[in-house]
Write a protein that holds these residues in place. Sequence first.
Motif, PDB file in Angstrom:
ATOM      1  N   ILE A 155       0.834  -1.205   0.000  1.00 17.83           N
ATOM      2  CA  ILE A 155       0.000   0.000   0.000  1.00 17.83           C
ATOM      3  C   ILE A 155       0.869   1.256   0.000  1.00 17.83           C
ATOM      4  CG2 ILE A 155      -1.542   1.374   1.472  1.00 17.83           C
ATOM      5  CD1 ILE A 155      -2.869  -1.305   2.280  1.00 17.83           C
ATOM      6  N   ALA A 156       1.950   1.236   0.790  1.00 17.52           N
ATOM      7  CA  ALA A 156       2.779   2.433   0.947  1.00 17.52           C
ATOM      8  C   ALA A 156       3.675   2.699  -0.252  1.00 17.52           C
ATOM      9  CB  ALA A 156       3.627   2.309   2.216  1.00 17.52           C
ATOM     10  N   GLU A 157       4.230   1.640  -0.857  1.00 18.47           N
ATOM     11  CA  GLU A 157       5.254   1.895  -1.875  1.00 18.47           C
ATOM     12  C   GLU A 157       5.282   0.885  -3.017  1.00 18.47           C
ATOM     13  OE1 GLU A 157       9.184   0.075   0.198  1.00 18.47           O
ATOM     14  OE2 GLU A 157       8.301   1.782   1.253  1.00 18.47           O
ATOM     15  N   GLY A 158       4.255   0.048  -3.143  1.00 16.96           N
ATOM     16  CA  GLY A 158       4.251  -0.967  -4.189  1.00 16.96           C
ATOM     17  C   GLY A 158       4.046  -0.384  -5.578  1.00 16.96           C
ATOM     18  N   SER A 159       4.589  -1.078  -6.596  1.00 19.10           N
ATOM     19  CA  SER A 159       4.340  -0.692  -7.984  1.00 19.10           C
ATOM     20  C   SER A 159       2.893  -1.018  -8.336  1.00 19.10           C
ATOM     21  CB  SER A 159       5.285  -1.464  -8.908  1.00 19.10           C
ATOM     22  OG  SER A 159       4.956  -2.849  -8.898  1.00 19.10           O
ATOM     23  N   GLN A 160       2.413  -0.476  -9.455  1.00 17.30           N
ATOM     24  CA  GLN A 160       1.045  -0.774  -9.850  1.00 17.30           C
ATOM     25  C   GLN A 160       0.872  -2.255 -10.138  1.00 17.30           C
ATOM     26  OE1 GLN A 160      -1.495   1.606  -9.759  1.00 17.30           O
ATOM     27  NE2 GLN A 160      -2.685  -0.287  -9.821  1.00 17.30           N
ATOM     28  N   GLU A 161       1.897  -2.880 -10.695  1.00 13.44           N
ATOM     29  CA  GLU A 161       1.835  -4.322 -10.963  1.00 13.44           C
ATOM     30  C   GLU A 161       1.663  -5.107  -9.665  1.00 13.44           C
ATOM     31  OE1 GLU A 161       4.499  -7.874 -13.109  1.00 13.44           O
ATOM     32  OE2 GLU A 161       5.298  -5.833 -12.927  1.00 13.44           O
ATOM     33  N   GLU A 162       2.403  -4.719  -8.626  1.00 10.11           N
ATOM     34  CA  GLU A 162       2.284  -5.390  -7.334  1.00 10.11           C
ATOM     35  C   GLU A 162       0.911  -5.140  -6.713  1.00 10.11           C
ATOM     36  OE1 GLU A 162       6.875  -5.306  -5.681  1.00 10.11           O
ATOM     37  OE2 GLU A 162       5.684  -3.463  -5.606  1.00 10.11           O
ATOM     38  N   ARG A 163       0.440  -3.915  -6.827  1.00  6.18           N
ATOM     39  CA  ARG A 163      -0.877  -3.579  -6.272  1.00  6.18           C
ATOM     40  C   ARG A 163      -1.971  -4.419  -6.929  1.00  6.18           C
ATOM     41  NH1 ARG A 163      -0.763   1.414  -3.566  1.00  6.18           N
ATOM     42  NH2 ARG A 163       1.292   2.390  -3.646  1.00  6.18           N
ATOM     43  N   ASP A 164      -1.917  -4.525  -8.246  1.00  7.14           N
ATOM     44  CA  ASP A 164      -2.939  -5.279  -8.966  1.00  7.14           C
ATOM     45  C   ASP A 164      -2.859  -6.764  -8.634  1.00  7.14           C
ATOM     46  OD1 ASP A 164      -3.626  -2.874 -10.092  1.00  7.14           O
ATOM     47  OD2 ASP A 164      -2.758  -3.297 -12.064  1.00  7.14           O
ATOM     48  N   ARG A 165      -1.636  -7.296  -8.564  1.00  6.91           N
ATOM     49  CA  ARG A 165      -1.504  -8.734  -8.269  1.00  6.91           C
ATOM     50  C   ARG A 165      -2.049  -9.050  -6.885  1.00  6.91           C
ATOM     51  NH1 ARG A 165       0.104 -13.576  -9.331  1.00  6.91           N
ATOM     52  NH2 ARG A 165       1.116 -14.912  -7.784  1.00  6.91           N
ATOM     53  N   PHE A 166      -1.658  -8.272  -5.880  1.00  7.20           N
ATOM     54  CA  PHE A 166      -2.118  -8.580  -4.534  1.00  7.20           C
ATOM     55  C   PHE A 166      -3.586  -8.225  -4.330  1.00  7.20           C
ATOM     56  CE2 PHE A 166       2.406  -8.995  -3.812  1.00  7.20           C
ATOM     57  CZ  PHE A 166       2.425 -10.133  -3.021  1.00  7.20           C
ATOM     58  N   GLY A 167      -4.081  -7.240  -5.065  1.00  2.23           N
ATOM     59  CA  GLY A 167      -5.517  -6.984  -5.031  1.00  2.23           C
ATOM     60  C   GLY A 167      -6.292  -8.178  -5.551  1.00  2.23           C
ATOM     61  N   ASP A 168      -5.797  -8.794  -6.614  1.00  2.00           N
ATOM     62  CA  ASP A 168      -6.438  -9.973  -7.189  1.00  2.00           C
ATOM     63  C   ASP A 168      -6.355 -11.164  -6.233  1.00  2.00           C
ATOM     64  OD1 ASP A 168      -7.351 -11.294  -9.985  1.00  2.00           O
ATOM     65  OD2 ASP A 168      -5.960 -12.648  -8.973  1.00  2.00           O
ATOM     66  N   LEU A 169      -5.164 -11.425  -5.675  1.00  2.00           N
ATOM     67  CA  LEU A 169      -5.001 -12.564  -4.763  1.00  2.00           C
ATOM     68  C   LEU A 169      -5.856 -12.385  -3.506  1.00  2.00           C
ATOM     69  CD1 LEU A 169      -1.144 -13.247  -4.918  1.00  2.00           C
ATOM     70  CD2 LEU A 169      -2.982 -14.433  -6.134  1.00  2.00           C
ATOM     71  N   PHE A 170      -5.868 -11.179  -2.981  1.00  2.00           N
ATOM     72  CA  PHE A 170      -6.630 -10.860  -1.770  1.00  2.00           C
ATOM     73  C   PHE A 170      -8.122 -11.117  -2.003  1.00  2.00           C
ATOM     74  CE2 PHE A 170      -8.858  -7.401   0.607  1.00  2.00           C
ATOM     75  CZ  PHE A 170      -8.566  -7.819   1.897  1.00  2.00           C
ATOM     76  N   THR A 171      -8.639 -10.636  -3.137  1.00  2.00           N
ATOM     77  CA  THR A 171     -10.050 -10.816  -3.446  1.00  2.00           C
ATOM     78  C   THR A 171     -10.386 -12.284  -3.650  1.00  2.00           C
ATOM     79  OG1 THR A 171     -10.085  -8.637  -4.511  1.00  2.00           O
ATOM     80  CG2 THR A 171     -11.911 -10.112  -5.007  1.00  2.00           C
TER      81      THR A 171
END
Length: 344
Positions: A150-166
Motif C-alpha cells: 500500500i505504501a510503496e508498491g508498484s502498480q503491478e504489485e498492487r494489482d496482483r495482490f488486489g487480485d489474490l486478496f479478493t
Amino acid sequence: MPTQTVRETLARDLGDEWQDQLVWLDGGPTAAASIGQVHKGRWHDGREVAVKVQYPRAGEALRSDLRQLARVARSLGPLVPGLDVKPLVAEMQARMEEELDYDLEASAQRAFAAAYADDPDIVVPDVVAHGPATLVTEWLDSTSSLAKVIAEGSQEERDRFGDLFTRFLLGAPGRTGMLHADPHPGNFRVVPGVDGGPPRMGVLDYGAVARLPDGLPTAMGTLIRIASIEDDATLLEGLRAEGFVKPGVSIGSRELLDYLAPFVEPARTERFQFTRAWMQEQFQRINDPKNPSFTVAMKINLPPSYLLIHRTWLGAVGILSQLEADVAFGEILRELLPGFAEPV
C-alpha cells in the motif's frame, strides 16, 4: 509480557516438558497480535515456528468491553430504528468469545492450511501445537505485508495482490466452509515466489472466522447481482426476505440502491479500479446527514448471520482502495460468489 509469564503459559498449555518440543524461544516478542504476542522459536524437528501466547486476563478485559458495548448499544437502539440491536450484539459477543479460544483458532487454521496446501499463490502456515492460550504454527518467511505494498508498491504489485486478496476472501468459504474475517493488511504477507516466479500471498491469524459450512450465502450473490443491474424493486423485496429491512419499515427502493453503491458498484463491470478517492466519496456520502443515503442507513438492519461477512466486505473494500488496485472484480464474483452468475 514478562518472559516468565510466557513460559508459565507454555507449561500450562503444552506440558511441563514443553522445552523438549520447543527447543529454542526468542527472548523478546517478534510481533503483537490483537490479544497476544508472537515469539519466534524452533521446534525439535528443526522447523522455525511462530509461538503466539495470549495476554493474561485478555479474556476478562474483552468480556468487560463487550458488556459495556451491550449497554451502549441498547441506549442507542432507538436512534437507529431499522436495526435490531440485541441479536446483533449477542452475535458479536459470541464471535469475540471464539477469538479467545486458541484451540478453536488452531482448528480453523489447520483447515485453511490443508485446503491451500498445493495452491500456487496462497500460503497458509500449518499448526504445530496448541493449547487454550498458546498457538504454535510454522514460521512464514515473508518480506513484508500488504501495508508495505500500500505504501510503496508498484502498480503491478498492487494489482496482483488486489487480485489474490479478493480471490482468497471470496474463494475460501467454498474450500474450507469458513470466511477469514479479519481483513487487516498485517495479516496478508508478501511471500517470495517459487523458483523466481511471481510473489505469493501468505495469510495469518484465523481467530476471527465466519463459519459457513455451505459457503457464502447464495442470497448474497443474488442480491448483489440484482443490485448491479439496478432492479431496485426486486432488490428491496429480496432484502426484506433476508432480514435486511424489517417488517413495517418504509424505505424507497431507489434510495436503497444508491446507498448500496460501495457494495455494488465494483460488481457492475468486469474490472474495477479501486481508489482512495472513490472510497472517500462513497463513505462521505452515506455518512452525511444531509444526504438521502444517511436516512436509508438508519432504516437498514444487519442480520446476525451477516455480521462477519459485512465486516469483511467493508474491510476488503478499504484495503483494495488503499492498494488502488485494478481488480477483475466482476469476473471473480461470477467465478466464486454463489448466486452472482445466475440469471435473475
